[in-house]
Write an enzyme that holds these catalytic residues in place. Structure first.
Site, PDB file in Angstrom:
ATOM      1  N   ARG A  44       0.827  -1.218   0.000  1.00 49.88           N
ATOM      2  CA  ARG A  44       0.000   0.000   0.000  1.00 49.88           C
ATOM      3  C   ARG A  44       0.854   1.258   0.000  1.00 49.88           C
ATOM      4  NH1 ARG A  44      -3.435  -0.634   5.037  1.00 49.88           N
ATOM      5  NH2 ARG A  44      -1.461  -1.505   5.696  1.00 49.88           N
ATOM      6  N   ASN A  69      -6.244  -2.974   2.165  1.00 46.67           N
ATOM      7  CA  ASN A  69      -6.187  -4.425   2.306  1.00 46.67           C
ATOM      8  C   ASN A  69      -7.612  -4.957   2.380  1.00 46.67           C
ATOM      9  OD1 ASN A  69      -3.382  -4.612   2.418  1.00 46.67           O
ATOM     10  ND2 ASN A  69      -3.315  -4.509   4.639  1.00 46.67           N
TER      11      ASN A  69
END
Length: 99
Positions: A28, A46
Protein backbone atom coordinates in the site's frame (compact mmCIF):
# COMPACT_ATOMS: atom_id res chain seq x y z
CA UNK A 1 -3.02 2.94 -27.58
CA UNK A 2 -5.87 2.26 -25.13
CA UNK A 3 -9.45 2.78 -26.22
CA UNK A 4 -9.81 5.51 -23.58
CA UNK A 5 -7.20 7.62 -25.34
CA UNK A 6 -8.78 6.91 -28.72
CA UNK A 7 -12.18 7.95 -27.35
CA UNK A 8 -10.69 11.22 -26.10
CA UNK A 9 -11.43 10.62 -22.40
CA UNK A 10 -9.39 12.97 -20.23
CA UNK A 11 -10.02 11.05 -16.96
CA UNK A 12 -10.62 7.39 -16.25
CA UNK A 13 -11.33 5.37 -13.11
CA UNK A 14 -10.28 1.78 -12.51
CA UNK A 15 -10.77 -0.55 -9.55
CA UNK A 16 -7.85 -2.97 -9.35
CA UNK A 17 -7.75 -6.07 -7.12
CA UNK A 18 -4.27 -7.50 -6.66
CA UNK A 19 -3.82 -11.12 -5.53
CA UNK A 20 -0.73 -12.83 -4.16
CA UNK A 21 1.60 -12.05 -1.25
CA UNK A 22 0.57 -8.40 -1.14
CA UNK A 23 -0.22 -7.72 2.52
CA UNK A 24 2.43 -6.99 5.12
CA UNK A 25 5.05 -6.26 2.44
CA UNK A 26 4.70 -2.48 1.97
CA UNK A 27 2.38 -2.80 -1.02
CA UNK A 28 0.00 0.00 0.00
CA UNK A 29 2.84 2.42 0.79
CA UNK A 30 4.48 1.66 -2.56
CA UNK A 31 1.16 2.21 -4.33
CA UNK A 32 0.70 5.56 -2.57
CA UNK A 33 4.21 6.64 -3.59
CA UNK A 34 3.54 5.70 -7.22
CA UNK A 35 0.19 7.51 -7.18
CA UNK A 36 1.97 10.65 -6.01
CA UNK A 37 4.58 10.23 -8.73
CA UNK A 38 1.96 9.84 -11.47
CA UNK A 39 -0.61 12.34 -10.12
CA UNK A 40 -3.27 9.65 -9.69
CA UNK A 41 -6.09 10.05 -7.17
CA UNK A 42 -7.90 7.30 -5.30
CA UNK A 43 -7.41 4.83 -2.48
CA UNK A 44 -5.66 1.58 -1.65
CA UNK A 45 -6.70 -0.90 1.02
CA UNK A 46 -6.19 -4.43 2.31
CA UNK A 47 -9.14 -6.78 1.89
CA UNK A 48 -10.09 -9.59 4.25
CA UNK A 49 -9.27 -12.28 1.68
CA UNK A 50 -5.59 -11.24 1.64
CA UNK A 51 -5.75 -9.21 -1.56
CA UNK A 52 -5.27 -5.46 -2.02
CA UNK A 53 -7.78 -3.20 -3.79
CA UNK A 54 -6.85 0.10 -5.39
CA UNK A 55 -9.25 2.67 -6.82
CA UNK A 56 -7.33 4.76 -9.36
CA UNK A 57 -8.42 7.93 -11.10
CA UNK A 58 -6.57 10.25 -13.45
CA UNK A 59 -5.43 10.57 -17.03
CA UNK A 60 -5.58 7.34 -19.04
CA UNK A 61 -1.77 7.28 -19.33
CA UNK A 62 -1.19 7.79 -15.60
CA UNK A 63 -3.77 5.18 -14.59
CA UNK A 64 -2.25 2.64 -17.02
CA UNK A 65 1.20 3.34 -15.58
CA UNK A 66 -0.18 2.74 -12.07
CA UNK A 67 -1.81 -0.53 -13.16
CA UNK A 68 1.53 -1.65 -14.61
CA UNK A 69 3.20 -0.85 -11.29
CA UNK A 70 0.53 -2.76 -9.35
CA UNK A 71 1.19 -5.78 -11.60
CA UNK A 72 4.80 -5.77 -10.35
CA UNK A 73 4.39 -4.47 -6.79
CA UNK A 74 7.34 -3.71 -4.53
CA UNK A 75 10.25 -6.17 -4.50
CA UNK A 76 9.00 -7.73 -1.24
CA UNK A 77 5.62 -8.66 -2.80
CA UNK A 78 4.59 -11.50 -5.09
CA UNK A 79 1.75 -10.61 -7.43
CA UNK A 80 -0.12 -13.67 -8.70
CA UNK A 81 -2.72 -11.74 -10.68
CA UNK A 82 -4.87 -8.65 -10.96
CA UNK A 83 -8.45 -7.91 -11.94
CA UNK A 84 -9.34 -4.50 -13.39
CA UNK A 85 -12.85 -3.06 -13.45
CA UNK A 86 -13.89 0.19 -15.15
CA UNK A 87 -15.95 2.79 -13.33
CA UNK A 88 -17.18 6.28 -14.09
CA UNK A 89 -14.70 8.92 -12.83
CA UNK A 90 -15.77 10.70 -9.63
CA UNK A 91 -13.38 13.66 -9.72
CA UNK A 92 -11.01 12.27 -7.08
CA UNK A 93 -7.61 13.99 -7.11
CA UNK A 94 -5.94 12.97 -3.82
CA UNK A 95 -4.68 9.50 -2.93
CA UNK A 96 -4.87 7.82 0.46
CA UNK A 97 -4.43 4.51 2.23
CA UNK A 98 -7.81 3.59 3.71
CA UNK A 99 -7.31 0.23 5.37
Amino acid sequence: MSEDVQDGADRVRRIVRVRGRVQGVGFRMAAAAEASRWGVGGTVRNLLDGSVEAALEGSPEAVEAMIDQLRRGPSSARVDGIDVRREVPRGVTSFRITG
